[in-house]
Design a protein around this motif. Structure first.
Motif, mmCIF file in Angstrom:
data_model
loop_
_atom_site.group_PDB
_atom_site.id
_atom_site.type_symbol
_atom_site.label_atom_id
_atom_site.label_comp_id
_atom_site.label_asym_id
_atom_site.label_seq_id
_atom_site.Cartn_x
_atom_site.Cartn_y
_atom_site.Cartn_z
ATOM 1 N N ILE A 1 -15.509 1.586 -0.042
ATOM 2 C CA ILE A 1 -14.841 1.221 1.052
ATOM 3 C C ILE A 1 -13.157 1.596 1.084
ATOM 4 N N VAL A 2 -12.682 1.096 -0.073
ATOM 5 C CA VAL A 2 -11.056 1.206 -0.140
ATOM 6 C C VAL A 2 -10.881 2.635 -0.215
ATOM 7 N N ILE A 3 -11.559 3.465 -0.834
ATOM 8 C CA ILE A 3 -11.025 4.730 -1.122
ATOM 9 C C ILE A 3 -11.371 5.644 0.093
ATOM 10 N N VAL A 4 -12.539 5.370 0.895
ATOM 11 C CA VAL A 4 -12.692 6.120 2.039
ATOM 12 C C VAL A 4 -11.738 5.664 3.005
ATOM 13 N N SER A 5 -11.677 4.532 3.205
ATOM 14 C CA SER A 5 -10.959 3.962 4.450
ATOM 15 C C SER A 5 -9.546 4.355 4.260
ATOM 16 N N THR A 6 -8.819 4.339 2.993
ATOM 17 C CA THR A 6 -7.365 4.860 3.096
ATOM 18 C C THR A 6 -7.457 6.498 2.831
ATOM 19 N N GLY A 7 -8.318 7.076 2.242
ATOM 20 C CA GLY A 7 -8.403 8.387 2.030
ATOM 21 C C GLY A 7 -8.238 9.196 3.415
ATOM 22 N N ILE A 8 -9.183 8.478 4.541
ATOM 23 C CA ILE A 8 -9.029 8.979 5.835
ATOM 24 C C ILE A 8 -7.700 9.224 6.593
ATOM 25 N N GLY A 9 -6.612 8.314 6.111
ATOM 26 C CA GLY A 9 -5.633 8.207 6.701
ATOM 27 C C GLY A 9 -4.490 9.279 6.405
ATOM 28 N N MET A 10 -4.551 10.140 5.626
ATOM 29 C CA MET A 10 -3.570 11.170 4.975
ATOM 30 C C MET A 10 -4.408 12.063 4.368
ATOM 31 N N PRO A 11 -3.800 13.399 4.336
ATOM 32 C CA PRO A 11 -4.480 14.125 3.355
ATOM 33 C C PRO A 11 -4.039 13.914 1.931
ATOM 34 N N TRP A 12 -4.965 13.643 1.027
ATOM 35 C CA TRP A 12 -4.656 13.181 -0.219
ATOM 36 C C TRP A 12 -3.532 13.922 -0.863
ATOM 37 N N ILE A 13 -3.642 15.302 -0.859
ATOM 38 C CA ILE A 13 -2.812 16.236 -1.573
ATOM 39 C C ILE A 13 -1.373 15.933 -1.159
ATOM 40 N N SER A 14 -1.067 15.654 0.159
ATOM 41 C CA SER A 14 0.328 15.396 0.637
ATOM 42 C C SER A 14 0.764 14.120 0.152
ATOM 43 N N ALA A 15 -0.124 13.229 0.048
ATOM 44 C CA ALA A 15 0.188 11.801 -0.626
ATOM 45 C C ALA A 15 0.718 12.070 -2.044
ATOM 46 N N VAL A 16 -0.137 12.924 -2.837
ATOM 47 C CA VAL A 16 0.118 13.317 -4.143
ATOM 48 C C VAL A 16 1.447 14.012 -4.519
ATOM 49 N N ASP A 17 1.543 15.024 -3.383
ATOM 50 C CA ASP A 17 2.934 15.617 -3.524
ATOM 51 C C ASP A 17 4.131 14.960 -3.445
ATOM 52 N N ALA A 18 3.662 13.723 -2.368
ATOM 53 C CA ALA A 18 5.169 13.113 -2.048
ATOM 54 C C ALA A 18 5.556 12.168 -3.283
ATOM 55 N N GLY A 19 4.731 11.987 -4.157
ATOM 56 C CA GLY A 19 5.003 11.124 -5.234
ATOM 57 C C GLY A 19 5.500 9.611 -5.001
ATOM 58 N N TYR A 20 4.700 9.172 -4.191
ATOM 59 C CA TYR A 20 4.863 7.491 -3.825
ATOM 60 C C TYR A 20 4.633 6.839 -5.082
ATOM 61 N N VAL A 21 5.480 5.621 -5.040
ATOM 62 C CA VAL A 21 5.100 4.702 -6.088
ATOM 63 C C VAL A 21 3.743 4.067 -6.079
ATOM 64 N N TRP A 22 3.325 3.832 -5.043
ATOM 65 C CA TRP A 22 1.900 3.370 -4.615
ATOM 66 C C TRP A 22 1.506 4.246 -3.486
ATOM 67 N N GLY A 23 0.619 5.205 -3.737
ATOM 68 C CA GLY A 23 0.204 6.116 -2.783
ATOM 69 C C GLY A 23 -0.837 5.435 -1.761
ATOM 70 N N THR A 24 -1.576 4.577 -2.119
ATOM 71 C CA THR A 24 -2.608 3.870 -1.193
ATOM 72 C C THR A 24 -1.618 2.984 -0.059
ATOM 73 N N GLY A 25 -0.677 2.394 -0.785
ATOM 74 C CA GLY A 25 0.296 1.550 0.269
ATOM 75 C C GLY A 25 0.831 2.263 1.132
#
Length: 451
Positions: free
Chosen positions: A202-226
């Motif tokens: 549930i956590v993986i899917v509900s956060t994954g649908i919020g933003m393309p995950w590759i964009s989140a990785v490329d952004a280099g967030y301290v906490w990507g899910t947050g």
């Protein structure tokens, strides 16, 4: 993981004693296997306590950076270590240590509250993320890392499954303190694993649908899910996610304080560790030496930063997997396919279905082990993890050699009394089975044996 969990359910019926895998390894394979299994399991449990404390510091860095990122000390593996995060993590370790000293009634009730908070937070998070206009299943694409085979990505996750689902190990560790028949532990273990898997999904899917995950990785967030949740709902959404995560951290801290201290208690009762670990609190009847020892060791972790700790956690997955293998293998040896295989003096049970499930558990745990140690495997341990593992093994060898003569000269009858107590010859799965005795009564037996 459920196949492995069924083996634990069988063994708890037979041996509802603190120590879990350490006791099972001794019962099925003898004293030296028990030490080997217990040593690795202790590392795995302590690492999980330390990781949850560091996760709290990570959460604090994201939510309250101005409070946590004060007093920069140094940088380890690219992770800046601050005085603020050390104070936060160490404070949590101290609080949960004292909570566990107060006894399983208080810590158990707290665990129940934490779990309710976790489930409620996750469900509310999922509902809000699915209803947000920007959320879309398209954001889950690509399903796997483009430059990596899909099977490699899957196996990389499978390799850490033993560590990710290790929470059910709290059940056998606290078996002596159950106020219900140990047979119920089987259903508890299966339900725990199912609920954990559902929560992860549930956590993986509900956060994954919020933003393309590759964009989140490329952004280099301290906490990507947050960061994903914050982009959808701002600080309100992050607060909801933080609450759910905080409840998860608390369940990990609380549960593995229980597991580690009971494991140390069992090893102390077997005289592998100093007698101090067998001491119970005069009022609350808890193994407070093991609790405070766990606190003291894990309080060093926040000083090394989260990146360095992740190396230890990767290595700890190996220790947990070794414990799984021992439990499944001993369960397999406990049962027989037919009565023809049973000798007259053996305390073995004819249960072909249980033996089959135990065999499957052995195969699964061995597969997990191979994913971690075979070069080229997607789950193969990193070089820093191997260095940390070798260091832990070296400490274990030194410790074992200092106790070897004494440990070797103890008779089987003495060890049976200290480790197994009255459960050495009790038949499994019988309606007349006695309820588990308390840790206090077994300690009394231990001390009477010394006199």
């Amino acid at each position: 993981m459920i196949l492995i969990g069924t083996c634990y359910g069988y063994l708890i019926e037979r041996l509802p004693i603190s120590g879990g895998e350490f006791v099972y390894a001794y019962y099925g394979l003898g004293r030296y296997h028990a030490f080997f299994c217990g040593w690795f399991l202790t590392l795995g449990y302590m690492s999980i306590v330390a990781l949850n404390a560091s996760a709290l510091a990570l959460l604090g860095k994201f939510i309250f950076p101005s409070l946590i990122e004060i007093g920069h000390l140094y940088t380890i593996a690219g992770w800046k270590v601050y005085v603020g995060e050390i104070i936060l993590a160490c404070t949590a370790l101290v609080i949960f240590a004292f909570l566990n000293v107060r006894g399983t009634s208080l810590s158990g009730f707290s665990q129940f509250i934490f779990c309710i908070g976790l489930v409620g937070g996750v469900v509310l998070l999922a509902i809000t993320m699915f209803l947000h206009p920007s959320s879309s299943p398209v954001n889950l694409q690509p399903l796997f890392k483009p430059d990596r085979p899909a099977i490699a990505s899957i196996l990389a996750i499978v390799a850490i499954a033993p560590w990710a689902y290790v929470g059910f190990g709290n059940i056998p560790q606290a078996a002596e303190e159950f106020d219900f028949h140990p047979r119920k532990s089987f259903a508890l273990i299966v339900m725990a694993i199912l609920c954990a898997g559902l929560t992860y999904a549930i956590v993986i899917v509900s956060t994954g649908i919020g933003m393309p995950w590759i964009s989140a990785v490329d952004a280099g967030y301290v906490w990507g899910t947050g960061a994903i949740v914050e982009s959808a709902y701002g600080k309100v959404g992050v607060s909801l996610l933080a609450f759910a995560l905080l409840m998860g951290i608390f369940t990990g801290l609380n549960g593995f304080y229980v597991s580690t201290s009971r494991l140390l208690f069992a090893m102390g009762r077997a005289k592998i560790l100093p007698k101090a670990f067998t001491k119970l609190h005069s009022k609350h009847k808890t193994p407070y030496w093991g609790i405070f020892f766990t606190m003291a060791v894990t309080m060093a972790a926040p000083f090394f930063g989260r990146e360095a700790l992740l190396w230890v956690v990767d290595m700890a997955a190996l220790g947990v997997t070794i414990a799984y293998f021992y439990a499944c293998f001993v369960a397999y040896r406990l049962f027989r396919w037919s009565a023809k295989e049973k000798s007259q003096n053996e305390v073995l049970i004819v249960a072909p279905w249980r033996k089959l499930f135990s065999l499957l558990g052995v195969i699964c745990s061995a597969s997990f082990l191979l994913l971690l140690v075979v070069p080229g495997s997607p789950g193969f341990l990193s070089k820093p993890s191997w260095i940390a593992l070798l260091a832990w093994i070296s400490i274990g060898v030194i410790f074992f050699l200092t106790r070897f003569t004494f440990y070797k000269n103890m008779t089987d009858e003495e060890l049976d009394q200290y480790i197994l107590g009255e459960y050495k010859n009790r038949e499994i799965n019988t309606e007349s089975a006695k309820p588990p005795v308390s840790a206090a009564s077994l300690t009394s037996t231990f001390r009477a044996g010394e006199r």
